[in-house]
Enzyme design. Structure first.
Site, PDB file in Angstrom:
ATOM      1  N   TYR A 210       0.819  -1.207   0.000  1.00 23.68           N
ATOM      2  CA  TYR A 210       0.000   0.000   0.000  1.00 23.68           C
ATOM      3  C   TYR A 210       0.854   1.259   0.000  1.00 23.68           C
ATOM      4  O   TYR A 210       2.038   1.230   0.345  1.00 23.68           O
ATOM      5  CB  TYR A 210      -0.984   0.013   1.175  1.00 23.68           C
ATOM      6  CG  TYR A 210      -0.396   0.338   2.528  1.00 23.68           C
ATOM      7  CD1 TYR A 210      -0.494   1.624   3.053  1.00 23.68           C
ATOM      8  CD2 TYR A 210       0.229  -0.639   3.295  1.00 23.68           C
ATOM      9  CE1 TYR A 210       0.019   1.929   4.314  1.00 23.68           C
ATOM     10  CE2 TYR A 210       0.733  -0.345   4.546  1.00 23.68           C
ATOM     11  CZ  TYR A 210       0.634   0.943   5.052  1.00 23.68           C
ATOM     12  OH  TYR A 210       1.146   1.236   6.289  1.00 23.68           O
ATOM     13  N   CYS A 211       0.236   2.353  -0.418  1.00 25.07           N
ATOM     14  CA  CYS A 211       0.843   3.681  -0.392  1.00 25.07           C
ATOM     15  C   CYS A 211      -0.247   4.673  -0.002  1.00 25.07           C
ATOM     16  O   CYS A 211      -1.173   4.319   0.712  1.00 25.07           O
ATOM     17  CB  CYS A 211       1.477   4.015  -1.743  1.00 25.07           C
ATOM     18  SG  CYS A 211       0.281   4.163  -3.097  1.00 25.07           S
ATOM     19  N   ARG A 212      -0.171   5.897  -0.480  1.00 23.76           N
ATOM     20  CA  ARG A 212      -1.184   6.886  -0.132  1.00 23.76           C
ATOM     21  C   ARG A 212      -2.481   6.639  -0.895  1.00 23.76           C
ATOM     22  O   ARG A 212      -3.556   6.651  -0.326  1.00 23.76           O
ATOM     23  CB  ARG A 212      -0.680   8.308  -0.415  1.00 23.76           C
ATOM     24  CG  ARG A 212      -1.667   9.391   0.011  1.00 23.76           C
ATOM     25  CD  ARG A 212      -1.189  10.784  -0.363  1.00 23.76           C
ATOM     26  NE  ARG A 212      -0.964  10.946  -1.781  1.00 23.76           N
ATOM     27  CZ  ARG A 212      -1.922  11.153  -2.687  1.00 23.76           C
ATOM     28  NH1 ARG A 212      -3.174  11.219  -2.321  1.00 23.76           N
ATOM     29  NH2 ARG A 212      -1.626  11.286  -3.957  1.00 23.76           N
TER      30      ARG A 212
END
Length: 110
Positions: A73-75
């Site tokens: 995941y990231c932003r």
């Protein structure tokens, strides 16, 4: 003639609820590919951070166990998709990208 107009991915895009469900697998690794400063927006429990923008990203990922399942995941889901693609090119097979990133997680899991 075959495959025109179709983009094949080497990972699966999943939502926050499925991401959370897959976290229960003992072979799952939650991988945060944001910058350390972005953790102020929240984190997913048990995460391991490897910043996609770091020059050491490839060498750090290269040390990971390819037999594990990676929940990335990231932003927003964009960089994590890029990370999944790079990891797939490096021989990782069990890759899941959190669609909407930490923003989706925060909206659905809080």
């Amino acid at each position: 003639m075959f495959g025109f107009g179709f983009k094949t991915t080497k990972y699966q895009n999943i939502g926050a609820k499925e991401f959370q469900s897959l976290m229960k697998d003992k072979n799952a690794v939650v991988l945060d590919v944001r910058t350390p400063a972005e953790t102020r927006d929240g984190v997913i429990p048990g995460y391991k951070m490897i910043n996609l923008m770091s020059p050491e990203f490839v060498s750090q990922v290269g040390k990971l166990d390819k037999s594990k399942t990676y929940l990335v995941y990231c932003r927003s889901g964009n960089r994590s998709g890029q990370a999944c693609s790079a990891m797939a090119d490096m021989g990782f097979n069990k890759l899941y990208n959190l669609v909407g990133g930490i923003s989706a997680w925060n909206n659905e899991m809080r």
